[in-house]
Design an enzyme around this catalytic site. Structure first.
Site, PDB file in Angstrom:
ATOM      1  CG  HIS A 101      -1.831  -1.179   1.508  1.00 35.62           C
ATOM      2  ND1 HIS A 101      -1.317  -2.190   2.144  1.00 35.62           N
ATOM      3  CD2 HIS A 101      -3.127  -1.090   1.375  1.00 35.62           C
ATOM      4  CE1 HIS A 101      -2.563  -3.052   2.360  1.00 35.62           C
ATOM      5  NE2 HIS A 101      -3.448  -2.354   1.900  1.00 35.62           N
ATOM      6  CG  ASP A 104       1.631  -0.863   3.455  1.00 39.03           C
ATOM      7  OD1 ASP A 104       0.747  -0.489   4.254  1.00 39.03           O
ATOM      8  OD2 ASP A 104       1.292  -1.354   2.587  1.00 39.03           O
ATOM      9  CD  GLU A 232      -7.719  -8.300  -0.695  1.00 39.06           C
ATOM     10  OE1 GLU A 232      -6.888  -7.765  -1.321  1.00 39.06           O
ATOM     11  OE2 GLU A 232      -7.626  -8.725   0.452  1.00 39.06           O
ATOM     12  CG  ASP A 296      -4.298 -10.988  -0.927  1.00 38.59           C
ATOM     13  OD1 ASP A 296      -3.573 -10.835  -1.788  1.00 38.59           O
ATOM     14  OD2 ASP A 296      -4.541  -9.813  -0.456  1.00 38.59           O
ATOM     15  CG  ASP A 307      -8.850 -10.909   7.931  1.00 39.08           C
ATOM     16  OD1 ASP A 307      -8.873 -11.758   7.581  1.00 39.08           O
ATOM     17  OD2 ASP A 307      -8.747  -9.906   7.365  1.00 39.08           O
ATOM     18  CG  ASP A 309      -4.950 -11.112   7.836  1.00 39.04           C
ATOM     19  OD1 ASP A 309      -5.708 -11.700   7.006  1.00 39.04           O
ATOM     20  OD2 ASP A 309      -4.948 -10.012   7.951  1.00 39.04           O
ATOM     21  CG  ASP A 339      -3.201  -9.603   3.098  1.00 40.87           C
ATOM     22  OD1 ASP A 339      -2.436  -9.321   4.255  1.00 40.87           O
ATOM     23  OD2 ASP A 339      -4.131  -9.060   2.620  1.00 40.87           O
TER      24      ASP A 339
HETATM   25  C1  XUL Z   1      -7.568  -6.524   4.422  1.00 39.40           C
HETATM   26  C2  XUL Z   1      -6.757  -6.988   3.387  1.00 39.40           C
HETATM   27  C3  XUL Z   1      -5.660  -5.854   2.830  1.00 39.40           C
HETATM   28  C4  XUL Z   1      -6.016  -5.864   1.207  1.00 39.40           C
HETATM   29  C5  XUL Z   1      -5.030  -4.852   0.411  1.00 39.40           C
HETATM   30  O1  XUL Z   1      -8.214  -7.443   5.193  1.00 39.40           O
HETATM   31  O2  XUL Z   1      -6.669  -8.152   2.886  1.00 39.40           O
HETATM   32  O3  XUL Z   1      -4.704  -5.816   3.342  1.00 39.40           O
HETATM   33  O4  XUL Z   1      -5.180  -7.099   0.774  1.00 39.40           O
HETATM   34  O5  XUL Z   1      -5.670  -3.588   0.975  1.00 39.40           O
HETATM   35 CO    CO Z   2      -5.727  -9.201   1.178  1.00 47.03          CO
END
Ligand code: XUL
Ligand code: CO
Length: 437
Positions: A101, A104, A232, A296, A307, A309, A339
């Site tokens: 991003h 970032d 997304e 992702d 979430d 991740d 991600d």
């Molecule tokens: C948020 C997410 C983001 C996108 C990019 O859940 O997945 O990081 O991938 O903005």
């Molecule tokens: Co994402």
């Protein structure tokens, strides 16, 4: 620049018997699967936001990550140094891509103009590092959710100045993605949704979101950016309901607003599960519409509802994703973008290596298993024979649009009523998958 990973070797493939935690057991970049190298099938990408900006904070506590290269300041110099360290990491890991991003990689300034200058200063370093290492940008994106100005959304904000600011941010992020030779650009609607319907005009917000994306499509053409646009899906978090809630909702939105030719889907495993779907479901729905663009690659926790991740380690998950990817003929611009973030408790830099090695090996095994399932042929035969009545005769005639309700009634009356037909063979199929995984 001094090395921050001097005690870590370049990660290499040592095969399944290796006990070296800093080696691949399954990801062998040059090994051919279905005639194509693993590296080209999998197209791994490291995300900048979790891996280099994730502090390890959660709603209950502060950050925990030890990142000795980072002085914790919001200076451009710190951001530039961090970018060099990021490339040292990605190079040692051997991932061919990264994603970021705008906010970032470079600190937000006091004004938009200053933020743009900061971004340019860091992009200069990213460009040098890309040239030095050959690592490429999978996709760029703009962070349209962290700053408080976006609290009601960006493209769907009720305030036009916020919409304009978000548009300016996307314009700049797309320009730098183009400059860096990015293969794609992602739109994740961070706060494009609602917290309460009592204050929300859904129709107007969706119209604005579509207008925003059309403006981006126009600008893409104007600057000659050839990368693929992605949207997304995610159903909730941070909002109660996000408009891009899942594959089906995104496809419907894109079709309704004439955007389907311009955007594909970037699907994320943990977003799929938040939507109450499997990732397999999301991949199949997108691929059926010829719109599966990129992935992702992460995973949620079975018991925590957030979430989270996490890095993907589940072989059923990776096999199902790779089956769909192989079926659609492979990624073109997209790839497997981690991600994912290391757990708050895994705060040492070496944990970043373990996490990515595990994810890459899990997808390499998924790729091999998916190819084995295809080569074995039993699953394919079961599916083919399941639909065999459509291949000729009446089935073909229906598919060709030659039948009517009246002609089908004639057919139905002319013969005994159909009986219970054809076992689904689910348990047998599951046994075959287990045999080949
Ligand atoms: C948020 C997410 C983001 C996108 C990019 O859940 O997945 O990081 O991938 O903005
Ligand atoms: Co994402």
């Amino acid at each position: 620049m001094s090395s921050y990973f001097s005690n870590i070797p370049k990660i290499s493939y040592e095969g399944p018997k290796s006990k070296n935690p800093l080696a691949f057991k399954h990801y062998n970049p040059d090994e051919l699967v279905e005639g194509k190298s693993m590296a080209r099938h999998l197209r791994f990408s490291v995300v900048y936001w979790h891996t280099f900006r994730g502090a390890g904070s959660d709603p209950f506590g502060a950050g925990t990550m030890l990142r000795p290269w980072d002085d914790g300041s919001a200076s451009v110099e710190n951001a530039q140094k961090r970018a060099r360290v990021a490339f040292e990491f990605i190079e040692k890991l051997g991932a061919p891509f990264y994603a970021f991003h705008d906010r970032d990689v470079a600190p937000e300034g006091a004004t938009l103009a200053e933020s743009n200058r900061n971004l340019d200063a860091v992009v200069k370093v990213l460009k040098e590092e890309q040239q030095r290492t050959g690592i490429k940008l999978l996709w760029g994106t703009a962070c349209l959710f962290a700053n408080p100005r976006f609290l009601h959304g960006a493209a769907t904000s009720p305030n036009t100045d916020v919409f304009a600011y978000a548009a300016a941010q996307v314009k700049k992020a797309m320009e730098v993605t183009h400059e860096l030779g990015g293969e794609g650009y992602t739109f994740w609607g961070g706060r494009e949704g609602y917290s309460t319907l009592w204050n929300t005009d859904i129709k107007r917000e969706l119209d604005h979101l579509a207008r925003f994306l059309h403006l981006a499509v126009d600008y893409k053409k104007q600057i000659g950016f050839k990368g693929q646009f992605y949207i997304e899906p995610k159903p909730k978090e941070p909002t109660k309901h996000q408009y891009d809630s899942d594959s089906a909702a995104c496809l419907n939105f894109l079709r309704e607003y004439g955007l389907l030719d311009h955007l594909k889907l970037n699907l994320e495993s943990n977003h799929a599960t938040l939507a109450g779907h499997t990732m397999h479901h999301e991949c199949e729905v997108a691929a059926a519409a010829n719109a599966l663009g990129s992935v992702d690659a992460n995973a949620g926790d079975d018991l925590i509802g957030w979430d989270t991740d996490q890095f993907p380690t589940n072989l059923y998950l990776t096999t199902s994703v790779m089956l769909t990817v192989l079926k659609m003929g492979g990624f073109t611009t997209g790839g497997l973008n981690f991600d994912a973030k290391v757990r708050r408790e895994s705060f040492e830099p070496v944990d970043l290596f373990y996490a990515h090695i595990g994810g890459m090996d899990a997808f390499a095994r998924g790729l091999k298993a998916a190819a084995a399932i295809r080569a074995d042929g039993r699953l394919g035969d079961i599916v083919k024979s399941r639909y065999a009545s459509w291949d000729s005769g009446l089935g073909k005639s229906i598919e060709d649009g030659k039948e009517t309700l009246a002609s089908l009634e004639k057919h139905a009356l002319s013969q005994p009523d159909p009986i219970q037909h054809g076992s689904g063979r689910q348990e047998l199929i599951e046994n075959i998958i287990n045999e080949l995984i």
